[in-house]
Structure formats: C-alpha cells, structure tokens
Design an enzyme around this catalytic site. Structure first.
Site, PDB file in Angstrom:
ATOM      1  CE  LYS A 198      29.013 -27.523  28.945  1.00 43.43           C
ATOM      2  NZ  LYS A 198      28.827 -26.375  28.969  1.00 43.43           N
TER       3      LYS A 198
HETATM    4  C1  LIG Z   1      29.936 -25.606  29.786  1.00 42.57           C
HETATM    5  C2  LIG Z   1      30.018 -24.091  29.828  1.00 42.57           C
HETATM    6  C3  LIG Z   1      31.510 -23.723  30.080  1.00 42.57           C
HETATM    7  C4  LIG Z   1      31.618 -24.736  31.491  1.00 42.57           C
HETATM    8  O1  LIG Z   1      32.548 -25.946  31.223  1.00 42.57           O
HETATM    9  P1  LIG Z   1      32.587 -27.167  32.780  1.00 42.57           P
HETATM   10  O2  LIG Z   1      33.210 -28.400  31.756  1.00 42.57           O
HETATM   11  O3  LIG Z   1      31.522 -27.509  33.245  1.00 42.57           O
HETATM   12  O4  LIG Z   1      33.069 -26.216  33.446  1.00 42.57           O
HETATM   13  C5  LIG Z   1      31.666 -22.308  30.065  1.00 42.57           C
HETATM   14  N1  LIG Z   1      31.023 -21.776  28.891  1.00 42.57           N
HETATM   15  C6  LIG Z   1      30.162 -22.128  27.996  1.00 42.57           C
HETATM   16  C7  LIG Z   1      29.425 -21.907  27.212  1.00 42.57           C
HETATM   17  C8  LIG Z   1      29.856 -23.900  28.894  1.00 42.57           C
HETATM   18  O5  LIG Z   1      28.496 -23.994  28.171  1.00 42.57           O
END
Ligand SMILES: *Cc1c(COP(=O)(O)O)cnc(C)c1O
Length: 389
Positions: A198
């Site tokens: 991210k």
């Molecule tokens: C990555 C993501 C999540 C979940 O996050 P994690 O930290 O991997 O649990 C939820 N919603 C979206 C849109 C994402 O891209």
C-alpha cells in the site's frame, strides 16, 4: 527493457531510510514493550494529525480495521451493507463474517468507485427487490479504489436521507484528498491498511481506523484488545486480538517521515504516464477537486491480455486488479448474483491492468517503460481514452 523492473520497489525505499528504520527498531528492542508500546501511541497521534481527525486506532490489518468498525456499529444478521463489487475481497468479506449481507452497487466507469446514481437506485428499489426483502439497510462502505477517494458528498447525502452510516475503505488512499480534505476523514470512520504494497506500507500486516467520533474510538480500542473493560481481565464486549505490533509501528514512523515526498513522486510519475500513454490506452481520470495517491496506476485496453504478454517479454511486470468482481466470486454464490448484474464492473475487470508504480521509478526507467508500452499497445488502439468511457 534490459533488466526486469520491479512492480513496486521496496528495496530502494529501504536503502533511503535504512538508518531511521534501524534506529527505531533498535529503540523497541531496547525498551521491550512489544505489545502496545510507546511507538503505537506515537504513530496514532501522527496518523490522526496527518488526516485531520481526532482519533487513529491502529490495528493488525486493514481487514481488521473494517471488521472492528462494523463490530462497533453492531452490524449482524439481517443487516444490509451497500458496497462495490469492484474491490478487494476484504471489503465485503467482513460484512459476511458478521452474518450481514453485502448489497453490491455498480461503479462509475471513470473513477472505479461506487456510482452514487447506482447507489440511489439500489436504495429506492431496496424494499421491492427479492434479494434484499426482509433485510434492514444499515450502512455503506465506499472504497477509494487505486488511491482516489469516492464521491463522499453525494454518497453521504444519500446515506443521510436513508438513515445509513458511511464507512470509508481507505486501504489504498491514505495521502489522497477530496475537496481539500484528506482521505481517511471523509466518513464517520475510515479503515486504512499498512500492507507492504500500500502507499504507506509497513514490513508486515497492519492497519488503522480513523475517526472523529470519541465514543467510537473508545469502543474500537476495546474491541482490538479482546473487548477489554476496566482492566486486562475485565471483558465487556466481544473483541478480537487486533493490535498492531510495536515493531511495525516503529517501522511505519520511519516511513511516515518521507511519506509526503513519496506521494509527490507518485503524482509526478502518474502525470508522465498520462502524457505518454493517453493515446494508446484508456488512462485513469481523477475527478475534479480530488487527488489520487496512485496506489495503482491502472489503464484499460480491449487488447489487455496481448499487451500484458508483450510487456512481460520486455521485462515490464503488470498486474490485474481485479480480474473477477466480488459478485461473481464462489464465496458469495449464495447471494444470488450472476454475470451481467454489474456491467461496468465486469467490463473493467475484463480490460483493466496496472503498471509499475512506486516513488523510486527513475525518469529514465519511466521513459523506457512508456516507450515499451506504446510499442506493445500500438496496433491495438481501438479508441482514444475519452470515447471508451
Ligand atoms: C488491501 C485492502 C484491504 C485489506 O487490507 P489488509 O491490510 O490487507 O487487510 C481492504 N480493502 C481494500 C480496498 C484493500 O486494497
């Protein structure tokens, strides 16, 4: 392309902040407070300040951030939660985990986010629809896909009219803006993620809830710690083990120091991609008054699969987010959706692909990338981007 390029380059980032990371980690090893140590509180203070909300409650992942908000809201069987089918599974998974029902609404083809008009239609048709008969509409989870905020002014107005809460899935959008406000501050509560890929990624799993609501923040702190009450062995509600590790907080603090520069670099790269690629593929659009943090730079082409093969041969990695919309996933088969139910999401899933995007992509590499993509896409040009939409 001579040497294959990385899709995201966490090594280059690590080289840049190696000293800060080492120093922050060393400090945690020295004090030994691995669970809810001082770095967690410091990170929460800084995250809240960055976004401009009163509270940040860190937790073990973006998924748990979403789950905890829904738990705090008392969402359960018989409740309907409106959301997009063009997102990562986590957005709707948490709804189902609590026994509630995701009600999908199609996306805007320009932003890939929930289409307010489709939401309005779903709300108006709710009672009369066989799929949703007997359910109680409770809330909306809007997703800021690829790093661009959804249209919260319109979504919130609709939600208010129908007595629903709005949550922001800001897993991809930390650092983006919507009419002068920061992503993470655009709804009653927002969930963000620190998954390594991210925009603000750690070295493992992590997440946070951002909110102005003091009471909600207190409940979330209890939920992330087994529903803790007055003390460690007093439990007043069902919770989870949802804490963020102190070590992870220490690493994120080092990354937060350079985050603004990284966002600016991403935006500059996106600008160059736009200029270089707009004639050969459908390039992404950012809505007026918004900025994207470009968690992904995603383009569309009829010839997606052929172009991807050519790019792979040239050492350019690409990825498809997301190849199968959630309403067509096996796990949600019992919800009764089928092909054709969300044509905009299905068309995007068939044509979209994402290009390498990270702040350490050099101008040189990017120019080569653009050239390779132009060559791979040449001959497949079906229409300029505007008319594809
Ligand atoms: C990555 C993501 C999540 C979940 O996050 P994690 O930290 O991997 O649990 C939820 N919603 C979206 C849109 C994402 O891209």
């Amino acid at each position: 392309m001579t040497k294959p390029l990385p899709f995201i380059d966490l090594e280059a980032q690590q080289r840049k902040i190696q000293d800060r990371i080492t120093e922050n980690v060393r400090r945690v090893l020295a004090h030994g407070q691995y669970i809810l140590g001082p770095e967690v509180a410091e990170l929460e203070k800084r995250l809240a300040a960055c976004v401009g909300v009163r509270h940040a409650v860190t937790c073990s992942s973006g998924t748990d951030a979403l789950l905890m908000i829904l738990m705090a809201k008392g969402v359960g069987p018989g409740d309907a939660i409106f959301t997009t089918p063009f997102t990562f599974i986590a957005t709707a998974e948490v709804v189902r985990l609590l026994g509630a029902t995701p009600v999908f609404v199609d996306i805007d083809p320009a932003t890939y986010n929930v289409d307010p008009e489709a939401l309005q239609e779903a709300l108006v048709n709710f009672a009369g629809h066989a799929r949703t008969a007997g359910l109680t509409p409770r809330g909306v989870i809007a997703v800021d896909l690829f790093g661009q905020p959804a249209d919260y002014d319109r979504i919130s107005a609709l939600a208010r009219d129908h007595g629903l809460f709005v949550l922001e899935d800001a897993a991809q959008s930390f650092g983006a803006t919507y009419h002068g406000r920061q992503a993470g501050a655009l709804a009653e509560a927002a969930a963000t993620s620190f998954f390594p890929a991210k925009p603000l990624g750690g070295y493992g799993d992590g997440g946070a809830v951002l909110t102005d609501d003091h009471d909600l923040a207190a409940i979330l702190m209890s939920i992330r710690n087994h529903g803790q009450g007055a003390d460690r062995y007093d439990h007043v509600r069902l919770g989870i083990n949802g804490r963020l590790d102190t070590l992870q907080a220490a690493i994120l603090l080092a990354k937060l120091d350079i985050f603004d520069e990284e966002v600016a670099a991403r935006q500059e790269i996106a600008r160059r991609y736009h200029q270089g690629l707009k004639e050969v593929v459908a390039v992404p659009e950012v809505a007026p008054g918004c900025t994207s943090v470009w968690a992904q730079y995603s383009v569309e082409s009829e010839a997606r699969d052929l172009i991807r093969v050519k790019l792979q041969q040239a050492g350019v990695p690409t990825a498809v987010y997301y190849p199968k919309p959630l309403h067509l996933q096996e796990v949600f088969r019992d919800l009764g959706y089928g092909p054709g139910d969300f044509p905009v999401s299905e068309a995007a899933a068939a044509r979209i692909f994402s290009l390498p995007m990270h702040p350490y992509l050099t101008t040189n590499d990017q120019e080569r990338l653009i050239e390779v993509i132009r060559q791979a896409a040449a001959g497949f040009i079906s229409a300029p981007s505007a008319s594809l939409r």
